[in-house]
Design a protein around this motif. Structure first.
Motif, short mmCIF file in Angstrom:
data_model
loop_
_atom_site.label_atom_id
_atom_site.label_comp_id
_atom_site.label_asym_id
_atom_site.label_seq_id
_atom_site.Cartn_x
_atom_site.Cartn_y
_atom_site.Cartn_z
N LYS A 88 0.81 -1.22 0.00
CA LYS A 88 0.00 0.00 0.00
C LYS A 88 0.84 1.26 0.00
O LYS A 88 0.39 2.29 -0.49
CB LYS A 88 -0.94 0.00 1.20
N SER A 89 2.02 1.20 0.57
CA SER A 89 2.87 2.39 0.57
C SER A 89 4.32 1.96 0.64
O SER A 89 4.64 0.87 1.07
CB SER A 89 2.53 3.32 1.74
N ARG A 125 -8.79 -7.40 5.56
CA ARG A 125 -7.47 -7.03 5.04
C ARG A 125 -6.64 -6.47 6.20
O ARG A 125 -7.11 -5.65 6.97
CB ARG A 125 -7.61 -5.98 3.94
N ASN A 127 -2.97 -4.65 7.29
CA ASN A 127 -1.87 -3.82 6.78
C ASN A 127 -0.84 -3.61 7.89
O ASN A 127 -1.20 -3.19 8.98
CB ASN A 127 -2.38 -2.45 6.33
N THR A 151 4.43 -1.05 3.30
CA THR A 151 3.23 -1.46 4.01
C THR A 151 2.63 -2.65 3.27
O THR A 151 2.08 -2.51 2.18
CB THR A 151 2.21 -0.32 4.12
N SER A 153 0.01 -5.51 2.66
CA SER A 153 -1.43 -5.65 2.84
C SER A 153 -1.83 -7.05 2.40
O SER A 153 -1.61 -7.42 1.24
CB SER A 153 -2.16 -4.60 1.99
#
Length: 158
Positions: A88-89, A125, A127, A151, A153
């Motif tokens: 995600k990041s 989900r 994270n 990150t 996930s």
């Protein structure tokens, strides 16, 4: 984890060739794969150098991606469960120019186990940031060339 390094490397090559060709192009090799740690080496070749004769930062991102994601995929496979995995990041700090083969190390096996337990139990989900350290052992030993915080996930697929 059950799979041998030879099997894991075959699976990584096939995944790269059929699903994410850029991974295949960079030629990563799994050096260590156990419950706690994964280490991936990407050789410094003409195809992944920049104009400064160091590893291109995009290839460094590929190495961090593989190191962070392969352990989660391998652990879920050994449990007989399928997961949806994404990052995600990304946060990265580039400390030195990697001018030789780079080894990417992720020591977050316990965290990934916890994430898989949570998503299997809840179906939600999950994270969490995982840390990947890039080193050039042939030139600088264990001194980090770059540090990535990705990150991760994961979500169980029923």
């Amino acid at each position: 984890m059950k799979q041998s390094l030879a099997h894991a490397n075959r699976m990584l090559k096939l995944f790269g060739f059929f699903k994410v060709p850029l991974i295949w192009y960079c030629r990563p090799k799994i050096l260590v794969l156990n419950e706690e740690r994964v280490q991936i080496r990407i050789p410094l070749k003409r195809r992944n150098k920049n104009h400064l004769n160091s590893m291109y930062f995009g290839v460094l991102a590929v190495g961090a991606d593989v190191a962070g994601g392969f352990m989660a995929m391998s652990k879920s496979e050994s449990r007989g469960k399928k997961i949806s995995l994404a990052f995600k990041s990304v946060s990265a700090e580039f400390l030195k120019r990697p001018e030789a083969d780079v080894v990417f190390t992720c020591d977050d096996g316990k965290l990934i186990d916890e994430m898989l337990d949570q998503t299997m139990a809840s179906g939600e989900r999950i994270n969490q940031p995982v840390r990947i350290t890039a080193t050039c052992p042939s030139l600088h030993g264990d001194e980090p060339m770059a540090v990535f915080d990705l990150t991760l996930s994961v979500k169980a697929i029923s």
